[in-house]
Scaffold this motif. Structure first.
Motif, PDB file in Angstrom:
ATOM      1  N   CYS A 102       0.811  -1.219   0.000  1.00 48.34           N
ATOM      2  CA  CYS A 102       0.000   0.000   0.000  1.00 48.34           C
ATOM      3  C   CYS A 102       0.846   1.272   0.000  1.00 48.34           C
ATOM      4  N   ALA A 103       2.098   1.166  -0.386  1.00 48.70           N
ATOM      5  CA  ALA A 103       2.996   2.329  -0.325  1.00 48.70           C
ATOM      6  C   ALA A 103       2.436   3.531  -1.061  1.00 48.70           C
ATOM      7  N   ALA A 104       1.747   3.295  -2.172  1.00 45.30           N
ATOM      8  CA  ALA A 104       1.257   4.398  -2.992  1.00 45.30           C
ATOM      9  C   ALA A 104      -0.123   4.894  -2.586  1.00 45.30           C
ATOM     10  N   THR A 105      -0.819   4.155  -1.723  1.00 40.33           N
ATOM     11  CA  THR A 105      -2.206   4.525  -1.399  1.00 40.33           C
ATOM     12  C   THR A 105      -2.417   4.917   0.055  1.00 40.33           C
ATOM     13  N   LEU A 106      -1.436   4.720   0.928  1.00 41.69           N
ATOM     14  CA  LEU A 106      -1.596   5.081   2.336  1.00 41.69           C
ATOM     15  C   LEU A 106      -1.772   6.593   2.493  1.00 41.69           C
ATOM     16  N   ASP A 107      -2.691   6.982   3.365  1.00 37.17           N
ATOM     17  CA  ASP A 107      -2.869   8.388   3.702  1.00 37.17           C
ATOM     18  C   ASP A 107      -2.047   8.661   4.958  1.00 37.17           C
ATOM     19  N   ARG A 108      -0.849   9.161   4.774  1.00 33.58           N
ATOM     20  CA  ARG A 108       0.072   9.337   5.895  1.00 33.58           C
ATOM     21  C   ARG A 108      -0.291  10.533   6.769  1.00 33.58           C
ATOM     22  N   ARG A 109      -1.355  11.274   6.370  1.00 33.89           N
ATOM     23  CA  ARG A 109      -1.886  12.308   7.261  1.00 33.89           C
ATOM     24  C   ARG A 109      -2.641  11.658   8.422  1.00 33.89           C
ATOM     25  N   ILE A 110      -3.174  10.446   8.175  1.00 32.08           N
ATOM     26  CA  ILE A 110      -3.875   9.719   9.238  1.00 32.08           C
ATOM     27  C   ILE A 110      -2.868   9.038  10.138  1.00 32.08           C
ATOM     28  N   ILE A 111      -1.972   8.285   9.534  1.00 28.33           N
ATOM     29  CA  ILE A 111      -0.898   7.615  10.277  1.00 28.33           C
ATOM     30  C   ILE A 111       0.205   7.247   9.297  1.00 28.33           C
TER      31      ILE A 111
END
Length: 260
Positions: A102-111
């Motif tokens: 999921c490297a390209a789809t993770l929302d890193r603003r959430i975590i």
């Protein structure tokens, strides 16, 4: 919850009547886990190549904790398995499986998993149920299934012991391993099904194609345990006690996955 108003069965007694679950610490237990995974992932579904030794393993098994579900009566037939992938002891920054998928789809603003204390996060993966226990319409091409029909109706409620016990078991293991946050690639509707049980799953990114459409999600270990609905608590106690028995009498310090 109105959906379960007529569910009078004690889920703990019901589970204990048909199944038993344990942490697979020794080589024999892990060998059973790898055999189930080969049967399901390699022979039935073709997700992984068939192997001569009929054991499905990967690089994550050596730093995972495995759980094994059997029938409660002799000869204790194997039913299914699951695992908790922990951070690598020698390289904590090494990505968990979903971090790559999921490297390209993770929302890193959430975590952002890479910024979390690595010993406090883990991933639930490789859940597999043998075909004998999932042979219903629409399940032939899935390693495990959970649908609305598994919960019956308001007039005739029932309960999906197999997949739920496998998830509860890794929660019990996570609690003992000091894990606070669980990550999982889920089918899109899993959050709806789990909400019936009092389990909150938060989506943390867009869908990916991984043996079907999957959603990266996270769960809080303490939140799961504390939020279980009243009818789930007897089953949680039984699963927790059975996992605890393995930690009490087994060898949790044995290098995980050493049978690979």
């Amino acid at each position: 919850m109105a959906f379960f108003d007529n569910l009078t069965l004690n889920l703990g007694d019901g589970f204990r009547k048909y199944f038993q679950i344990s942490a697979a610490f020794d080589n024999a237990g892990r060998d059973d886990v790898f055999a189930i995974r080969h049967e399901v992932y390699c022979e039935e579904l073709g997700f992984e190549p068939v192997r001569a030794n009929r054991r499905e393993t990967d690089e994550y098994d050596r730093h995972s904790r495995h759980c094994l579900l059997r029938t409660s009566t002799e000869p204790h037939t194997l039913v299914g398995c699951n695992r908790l992938v922990l951070a690598r002891p020698e390289d904590p920054a090494y990505p968990l499986p979903f971090e790559r998928t999921c490297a390209a789809t993770l929302d890193r603003r959430i975590i952002d998993p890479a910024k979390e204390p690595r010993g406090a996060i883990a991933e639930v993966s490789r859940l597999a149920v043998r075909g004998l226990y999932r042979r219903r319409k629409g399940e032939a091409r899935s390693e495990v299934a959970l649908s609305d029909s598994d919960f019956g109706t308001a007039a005739q409620p029932r309960f999906p012991y197999i997949p739920i016990s496998l998830y509860l078991a890794v929660v019990a293991i996570a609690q003992r391993e000091g894990v606070e946050t669980l990550f999982v690639l889920t089918e899109p509707r899993l959050a709806d099904h789990f909400s019936k049980l009092g389990v909150k799953i938060r989506q943390i990114g867009g869908p990916v194609e991984h043996r079907g459409t999957r959603i990266p999600s996270m769960m809080d270990v303490k939140g799961i345990i504390g939020g279980l609905r009243f009818f789930m608590k007897p089953m949680w106690r039984v699963v927790n006690e059975q996992i605890d028995a393995g930690y009490t009498s087994g060898s949790p310090d044995l290098p995980a996955g050493s049978a690979c």
